[in-house]
Design an enzyme around this catalytic site. Structure first.
Site, short mmCIF file in Angstrom:
data_model
loop_
_atom_site.label_atom_id
_atom_site.label_comp_id
_atom_site.label_asym_id
_atom_site.label_seq_id
_atom_site.Cartn_x
_atom_site.Cartn_y
_atom_site.Cartn_z
N GLY A 125 0.84 -1.19 0.00
CA GLY A 125 0.00 0.00 0.00
C GLY A 125 0.87 1.24 0.00
O GLY A 125 0.55 2.26 0.59
N ALA A 126 2.01 1.12 -0.70
CA ALA A 126 3.06 2.14 -0.62
C ALA A 126 2.74 3.44 -1.33
O ALA A 126 3.41 4.45 -1.11
CB ALA A 126 4.37 1.57 -1.17
N ILE A 147 -0.81 7.04 3.65
CA ILE A 147 0.08 6.57 4.72
C ILE A 147 1.34 5.95 4.11
O ILE A 147 2.45 6.18 4.58
CB ILE A 147 -0.63 5.52 5.61
CG1 ILE A 147 -1.83 6.14 6.32
CG2 ILE A 147 0.34 4.93 6.63
CD1 ILE A 147 -2.71 5.13 7.03
N GLY A 148 1.16 5.19 3.05
CA GLY A 148 2.26 4.43 2.47
C GLY A 148 3.42 5.28 2.01
O GLY A 148 4.59 4.90 2.21
N ARG A 162 -14.43 3.13 11.68
CA ARG A 162 -13.48 2.14 11.18
C ARG A 162 -14.20 0.87 10.73
O ARG A 162 -13.77 0.19 9.81
CB ARG A 162 -12.44 1.83 12.27
CG ARG A 162 -11.44 2.96 12.47
CD ARG A 162 -10.42 2.62 13.55
NE ARG A 162 -9.36 3.61 13.62
CZ ARG A 162 -9.42 4.73 14.33
NH1 ARG A 162 -10.51 5.00 15.03
NH2 ARG A 162 -8.42 5.57 14.36
N ASP A 182 -2.49 5.71 18.76
CA ASP A 182 -3.21 6.00 20.01
C ASP A 182 -2.22 6.40 21.10
O ASP A 182 -2.50 7.29 21.91
CB ASP A 182 -4.02 4.77 20.44
CG ASP A 182 -4.96 4.29 19.37
OD1 ASP A 182 -5.54 5.14 18.66
OD2 ASP A 182 -5.12 3.07 19.22
N HIS A 224 -8.22 -0.43 18.70
CA HIS A 224 -7.80 0.73 17.91
C HIS A 224 -9.01 1.35 17.20
O HIS A 224 -9.00 1.59 16.00
CB HIS A 224 -6.74 0.31 16.90
CG HIS A 224 -6.19 1.44 16.07
ND1 HIS A 224 -5.60 2.57 16.61
CD2 HIS A 224 -6.14 1.62 14.72
CE1 HIS A 224 -5.22 3.38 15.64
NE2 HIS A 224 -5.54 2.83 14.48
N MET A 282 -0.16 8.89 11.19
CA MET A 282 -0.17 7.43 11.18
C MET A 282 1.13 6.88 10.60
O MET A 282 1.66 5.87 11.07
CB MET A 282 -1.36 6.92 10.37
CG MET A 282 -1.54 5.40 10.40
SD MET A 282 -1.88 4.71 12.02
CE MET A 282 -0.36 3.80 12.31
#
Length: 330
Positions: free
Chosen positions: A8-9, A13-14, A88, A151, A179, A230
């Site tokens: 998921g780069a 986030i990735g 989520r 968190d 989470h 994240m």
């Protein structure tokens, strides 16, 4: 030689997570996998003057196999981000399938790798990963982690803000449970150094830690979720794994693990009735060495929060397990 893989780069986030891993002196080989864009991200990162070699892979031409083969640690931030009004759990149907397929690849091509799952909902996607690895006969509970470090990061940052402290890093706060929303339980009574926050301020602080993701979604006006924070949190956790593998001792991170497979986990399972739970975990060269049972030390107020978390987690865990073992019910 350490090979790290980001699945998921090319995502929100990735990309920053891949950048942080490229900068790490502990990474020698960095493989980036995604359904689109990963070769471009890899080429961009390859111009940075650090030692890690970088290569991007797409699904075509056995890309997942090539990316994962020889991996020491696999980080999975793949999936869709949250949008306004989404929880989520709303992400489940899409992200569950993505995690299942990627972990199938782990089972086939790098079964001994550490696996750090970021894809939400973590409370359910980690049980999915565990069941996939079990099906292939390669499940090692000491090497599968749900990344709940954000968190922890939020608890440190927000607590420092409430107390008027300039450096959040001075605080060490156990954050247990899961989470997602009220499954996240920061144990402020066990913070080091000790903190004194009571009444409405305490309630507001805990709610902000639990629902900090909503704050980001709203601030981005529906155009994104928590990606940069994240990525930092994900890197912090992976960096701790890499340090532990390199021989550093005394490394403890809050993380979501399969309790029956980790020393100390049986006591927490007996207290919670759950197979998966986030708690402080000591890391070593082989992964999770010991999970610390600190629940008995929680304040009465926090024990009330824990009871709520237990119920939510039980539902989330069952949903993840059933996605693999009883797919018709998903």
């Amino acid at each position: 030689m350490v090979k790290a893989v980001v699945c998921g780069a090319s995502g929100g986030i990735g990309q920053p997570l891949s950048l942080l891993l490229k900068l790490s002196p502990l990474v020698d080989d960095l493989a980036l996998y995604d359904v689109v864009g990963s070769p471009g991200v890899a080429t961009d990162l390859s111009h940075i003057s650090t030692k890690a070699t970088v290569k991007g892979y797409l699904p075509a031409d056995d890309g997942l196999k090539l990316a994962l083969t020889g991996a020491d640690v696999v980080v999975i931030p793949a999936g869709i981000p949250r949008k306004p009004g989404m929880t989520r759990d709303d992400l489940f149907n899409i992200n569950a399938g993505i995690v299942r397929d990627l972990v199938e690849g782990v089972a086939l091509y790098c079964p001994k790798a550490f696996v750090a799952v970021i894809s939400n909902p973590v409370n359910s996607t980690v049980p999915i990963a565990a069941e996939v690895l079990k099906k292939h006969g390669v499940f090692d509970p000491a090497k599968l982690f749900g990344v709940t470090t954000l968190d922890t990061v939020r608890s440190e940052t927000f607590t420092a803000s409430v107390l008027g402290k300039s450096d959040p890093a001075v605080f060490k706060i156990p954050v247990v449970g899961g989470h997602s929303g009220d499954t996240i339980v920061p144990l402020l009574s066990l913070a080091s150094p000790p903190v004194s926050i009571d009444g409405a301020k305490r309630d507001e602080l805990i709610k902000r830690i639990q629902f900090g993701g909503d704050e980001v979604v709203q601030a981005k006006e529906g155009k994104g979720s928590a990606t940069l924070s994240m990525a930092h949190a994900g890197f912090r956790f992976v960096d701790s794994i890499l340090k532990a593998v390199s021989g550093q001792t005394g490394i403890v991170e809050n993380t979501y693990v399969y309790l029956p497979g980790v020393a100390g986990g049986d006591a927490i399972k007996a207290a919670t009735g759950l197979d998966f739970f986030a708690a402080p975990v000591e890391l070593g060269p082989s992964g999770a060495v010991k999970v610390e049972n600190i629940l008995t030390k929680a304040s009465d107020y926090e024990k009330g929060l824990l009871q709520v978390a237990f119920k939510g987690l039980a539902t989330n865990i069952t949903k993840g397990v059933d996605f693999i073992v009883a797919p018709a019910a998903k």
